[in-house]
Design a protein around this motif. Structure first.
Motif, short mmCIF file in Angstrom:
data_model
loop_
_atom_site.label_atom_id
_atom_site.label_comp_id
_atom_site.label_asym_id
_atom_site.label_seq_id
_atom_site.Cartn_x
_atom_site.Cartn_y
_atom_site.Cartn_z
N GLN A 41 -1.94 18.10 -25.11
CA GLN A 41 -1.72 18.59 -26.47
C GLN A 41 -2.29 19.99 -26.69
OE1 GLN A 41 -2.81 15.22 -29.00
NE2 GLN A 41 -0.62 14.80 -29.03
N THR A 171 -1.93 29.02 -40.14
CA THR A 171 -3.30 28.68 -39.77
C THR A 171 -3.44 28.55 -38.26
OG1 THR A 171 -4.81 26.83 -39.75
CG2 THR A 171 -2.60 26.34 -40.44
N ILE A 173 -5.84 26.49 -37.07
CA ILE A 173 -6.64 25.30 -36.79
C ILE A 173 -5.91 24.28 -35.93
CG2 ILE A 173 -8.20 25.40 -38.77
CD1 ILE A 173 -6.32 23.30 -40.07
N THR A 174 -4.59 24.50 -35.70
CA THR A 174 -3.89 23.56 -34.83
C THR A 174 -4.40 23.66 -33.40
OG1 THR A 174 -2.17 25.23 -34.85
CG2 THR A 174 -1.73 23.23 -36.06
N LEU A 176 -7.55 23.61 -32.69
CA LEU A 176 -8.81 22.87 -32.65
C LEU A 176 -8.55 21.37 -32.70
CD1 LEU A 176 -10.68 25.06 -35.25
CD2 LEU A 176 -11.01 25.10 -32.81
N PRO A 177 -9.40 20.50 -32.30
CA PRO A 177 -10.66 20.77 -31.61
C PRO A 177 -10.42 21.13 -30.15
CG PRO A 177 -10.34 18.42 -31.88
CD PRO A 177 -9.18 19.08 -32.54
N ILE A 178 -11.23 22.01 -29.63
CA ILE A 178 -11.05 22.43 -28.25
C ILE A 178 -11.59 21.37 -27.31
CG2 ILE A 178 -11.76 24.17 -26.55
CD1 ILE A 178 -11.78 26.17 -28.86
N LEU A 179 -10.82 21.10 -26.27
CA LEU A 179 -11.23 20.19 -25.19
C LEU A 179 -11.66 18.81 -25.67
CD1 LEU A 179 -13.16 22.56 -22.80
CD2 LEU A 179 -10.87 21.68 -22.55
N ASN A 180 -10.80 18.14 -26.43
CA ASN A 180 -11.12 16.74 -26.72
C ASN A 180 -10.23 15.80 -25.91
OD1 ASN A 180 -8.73 17.04 -28.09
ND2 ASN A 180 -9.37 15.81 -29.84
N ILE A 240 0.26 27.73 -32.36
CA ILE A 240 -0.07 28.09 -33.74
C ILE A 240 1.16 27.98 -34.62
CG2 ILE A 240 -0.80 29.99 -35.22
CD1 ILE A 240 -2.48 30.98 -32.87
N TYR B 174 7.72 21.82 -39.89
CA TYR B 174 6.30 21.83 -39.52
C TYR B 174 5.56 20.71 -40.24
CZ TYR B 174 1.70 24.05 -38.85
OH TYR B 174 0.41 24.33 -38.52
N MET B 322 -5.13 18.19 -41.57
CA MET B 322 -5.18 19.03 -40.37
C MET B 322 -6.56 19.62 -40.16
SD MET B 322 -1.51 20.94 -40.51
CE MET B 322 -2.04 22.32 -39.55
N ARG B 325 -8.72 16.90 -38.97
CA ARG B 325 -8.38 16.61 -37.58
C ARG B 325 -9.00 17.62 -36.62
NH1 ARG B 325 -2.13 16.85 -35.59
NH2 ARG B 325 -2.39 15.88 -33.57
N SER B 326 -9.03 18.89 -37.06
CA SER B 326 -9.56 19.92 -36.18
C SER B 326 -11.07 19.81 -36.04
CB SER B 326 -9.17 21.30 -36.69
OG SER B 326 -9.92 21.60 -37.84
N LYS B 327 -11.68 19.00 -36.91
CA LYS B 327 -13.14 18.92 -36.85
C LYS B 327 -13.63 17.61 -36.25
CE LYS B 327 -14.38 22.06 -40.36
NZ LYS B 327 -15.61 22.40 -41.01
N SER B 328 -12.76 16.61 -36.21
CA SER B 328 -13.23 15.32 -35.70
C SER B 328 -12.58 15.02 -34.36
CB SER B 328 -12.91 14.22 -36.69
OG SER B 328 -11.52 14.17 -36.89
N LYS B 329 -13.26 14.26 -33.56
CA LYS B 329 -12.76 13.98 -32.21
C LYS B 329 -11.59 13.01 -32.24
CE LYS B 329 -15.58 16.11 -29.31
NZ LYS B 329 -15.27 16.77 -28.06
#
Lengths: 364, 361
Positions: A41, A171, A173-174, A176-180, A240, B174, B322, B325-329
């Motif tokens: 992903q 944005t 933020i898509t 993130l999160p990096i390397l999960n 992005i 999107y 979103m 989501r970007s902050k939680s595992k």
């Protein structure tokens, strides 16, 4: 058996950069994002970097395999396995290269049919493209090298066009999160991104055509580095511009990103883009077919003009043989699978065998 | 000498051959003459007895009249095109489609069957999608007298200057496919004089209409969602038993949304540069700080109310999912809507700077 090429047929050392990079960028650049992001992903860009690094290593191995005495794959095969088995193996490599050119040929025709002319028949396009390829390949390797210049310049234009998707993207933020994702997922994505880099292995065939070939490694590595950077940027931008779920619903993400470019006088910019892309795919397509004719020439006494004709007939026939849209996908999966094992298993193996043999010869 | 001549002949021959080939190749391409195709500009889609009813506005170049309306019914979008073609003297082309109007019946039942087939068509470009408050056919009938690209120009203008959210079929895809964000589209309606009016926006849950926001709420939503913050914000002031309604025009600004996971708190910061116009005479312009405070308080309140309204209706057009989501595992959309989103508390900090105040002191 010695193979020296006359000075007038050689190309300058730094052209290796153009040759390697343009062999790597082709049809895959138009729609690879959904494949590579299936597993890892939003972390798939790590996989692209990872694959790039491994490809640098494989390229280094190839330069270790090739030397003055054995300047191409056929010579290596002869040296390592003897005449009969060596020729058989060279023939299999020929089939693999032919499959690669078939994939690109077929894929491009499919794109034209899907995006531009839905009613155009495959054989019509096939014959036009076939004549074009015949004309170019019969011009010789130097001409193909010249063409590979476009294979470098035009994909670089994508870097200008990314202004438009960035403008629309809301944005970042898509990413993130990096390397999960697990290492397994990232490796699976790395496997999928191998397809992007395939094409550089043709250097096994055109190595003797490069002037001071042993000094060309630097340029070849630069070519791969540039491919890695280009792919990395396109991957990040698409992640992005789309989100992961939307990406999975988009078969040609790059083309769809180009689609949003529009000017008052051109409503559908992707038309122009697709036809310009012909110049990009033509050089890997021609180099792979040229490599096939070169192998044939080295194995048999068949002159290249005849073998080229036969190969083109084979490709055009194969393309027109089925109308099922899944066959393109199937054949590209098969090719990338074979390519994956070819570069990651066969080339290191060849390297080992050659070195064992060299050591043994020395000790005697 | 002879050699030279034959060389020249060769070049000439090659030139002629190239010319002929170019002529041949370009002549072979399938072509479409502009007078022999119907160019769809606006399409409205309704749902009638579980069938898609499409109404298409297209310019007729052979007639004096600007636009023509044709309507057809079908089970899906592909057959809809055929059924439309069966009513016209020339085939319809999707390439110049600018606006898609979703009728109320369709938006309540879900737009997915329309979006998914439009999404697959390569000839579809950038389309604006709007939601009508009743049947789209009726709506299109009322704009038949206006210039051909009236609706798309209207939407473009309102998006740029008047606080309408920037949407298109791209944002729709999107938001529809993506997890952690919901689709929102601008509303159109007919006013009491049967004229077109853009009014607020509709928010969809998956593909079904869930909530409509007023124009004021839509502008507030835009300020915390997009870079373009142009629009007007009306608010009331009351002082010494005098009351007035003031409109401030937002020019530019910045916003930032952050989620504090530990405290389930959504922190929204908004800085706006505004122009102050139409101040009543009894307000002293030198006491602008007072006015600023009132405006900030009013805006903070309104944004918070709007966010709570969204939260209560279980829709998330802002994309808080979103961000979460970007902050939680771990991420699960169901879990977000069931457990996380209802528990959010909103904290809005608005800062308004009046950078211009008109030409009369």
């Amino acid at each position: 058996m010695k193979t020296t090429i006359k000075e007038q047929y050689l190309v300058s050392t730094f052209f290796t950069f153009f040759l390697v990079h343009s062999s790597q960028t082709g049809l895959a650049l138009l729609g690879f994002q959904d494949n590579i992001s299936k597993n890892a992903q939003q972390d798939a860009w790590v996989s692209v970097i990872l694959t790039g690094i491994v490809i640098h290593f494989i390229l280094w191995l190839i330069y270790k395999i090739l030397d003055e005495k054995h300047p191409d794959l056929m010579a290596i095969h002869h040296y390592c396995y003897g005449k009969v088995i060596g020729n058989c193996l060279s023939f299999f490599v020929l089939l693999y290269f032919l499959l690669q050119s078939l994939t690109v040929f077929w894929g491009y025709i499919e794109i034209i049919q899907v995006w531009v002319y839905p009613t155009l028949k495959t054989w019509q396009l096939g014959i036009v493209l076939g004549i074009l390829i015949y004309y170019l390949v019969s011009g010789g390797f130097r001409l193909l090298t010249g063409f590979s210049f476009w294979g470098v310049v035009l994909p670089s234009f994508l870097l200008i066009l990314i202004y438009f998707p960035i403008k629309y993207a809301k944005t970042t933020i898509t990413l993130l999160p990096i390397l999960n994702h697990s290492i397994g997922d990232i490796l699976l994505s790395a496997k999928a991104s191998t397809l992007l880099f395939l094409g550089f292995e043709w250097i096994l065939i055109y190595y003797p055509f490069i002037k001071d070939a042993n000094k060309s490694q630097k340029w070849a590595q630069f070519g791969t580095l540039y491919s890695t950077i280009l792919y990395l940027i396109i991957t990040l931008i698409s992640f992005i511009f789309y989100n992961q779920e939307a990406l999975q619903h988009t078969p040609w993400p790059t083309l769809k990103m180009v689609k949003i470019v529009h000017f008052p006088f051109v409503e559908r910019f992707e038309y122009i883009f697709i036809f310009i892309w012909l110049l990009v795919i033509i050089s890997p397509l021609c180099i792979s077919i040229w490599a096939c004719t070169r192998i044939t020439r080295r194995l048999t006494r068949i002159p290249p003009k005849i073998s080229l004709f036969v190969f083109l007939i084979m490709i055009v026939t194969a393309t027109t043989s089925t109308k099922d849209f899944r066959s393109v996908e199937k054949i590209s999966t098969i090719t990338s699978e074979i390519g994956f094992y070819f570069i990651y298993t066969y080339i290191p193996l060849l390297f080992l065998i050659k070195h064992i043999k060299m050591k043994r010869n020395k000790s005697f | 000498m002879k050699n030279k001549i034959s060389k020249q002949k060769g070049i000439l021959g090659r030139g002629i051959l190239t010319f002929l080939l170019i002529m041949g190749v370009s002549g072979c391409a399938p072509q479409k003459v502009i007078d022999e195709i119907g160019i769809m500009h606006t399409i409205g889609v309704d749902l009638v007895n579980n069938k898609i009813m499409g109404s298409v506005l297209y310019p007729d170049f052979t007639d004096d009249k600007n636009l023509m309306l044709v309507t057809a019914e079908a089970d899906n979008l592909t057959t809809l095109k055929t059924n439309l073609d069966l009513k016209l003297q020339y085939p319809m082309e999707l390439g110049q489609l600018r606006v898609l109007v979703l009728g109320d019946t369709l938006s309540k039942a879900g737009f997915s069957r329309v979006l998914e087939s439009l999404n697959k068509d390569p000839s579809v470009g950038m389309i604006n999608v709007v939601v009508a408050d009743h049947s789209s056919r009726q709506f299109l009938q009322s704009i038949i007298k206006s210039p051909p690209l009236f609706l798309s120009d209207l939407i473009e203008q309102a998006t740029e200057y008047e606080g309408l959210p920037d949407t298109s079929i791209l944002t729709m895809q999107y938001q529809y496919f993506g997890e952690g964000i919901d689709v929102y589209l601008p509303n159109v309606k007919l006013d009491n004089q049967n004229k077109v009016e853009l009014n607020g926006m509709s928010i969809f849950k998956k593909d079904k209409l869930k909530l409509r926001l007023s124009q004021k709420e839509t502008f507030l939503f835009k300020t915390i969602n997009e870079k373009n913050k142009k629009g007007t914000y009306p608010f009331k002031i009351r002082k010494n038993e005098k009351e007035a309604n003031i409109g401030i025009q937002s020019l530019s600004g910045k916003h930032n949304i952050d989620i504090n996971l530990a405290e389930n708190e959504v922190l929204i910061k908004l800085n706006l540069n505004c122009e102050l116009k139409g101040l009543p005479n009894w307000m002293d312009i030198r006491k602008v700080e007072e006015l600023q405070q009132i405006a900030e308080k009013s805006m903070t309140n309104d944004i918070e109310n709007m966010l709570v309204k969204l939260q209560k209706n279980q829709v998330d057009p802002l994309g808080l999912g979103m961000i979460y989501r970007s902050k939680s595992k771990i991420w699960s959309e169901d879990d977000f809507y069931k457990r996380v989103y209802p528990a959010f508390r909103f904290k809005v900090r608005t800062k308004i700077v009046f950078s211009q105040y008109g030409v009369v002191k």
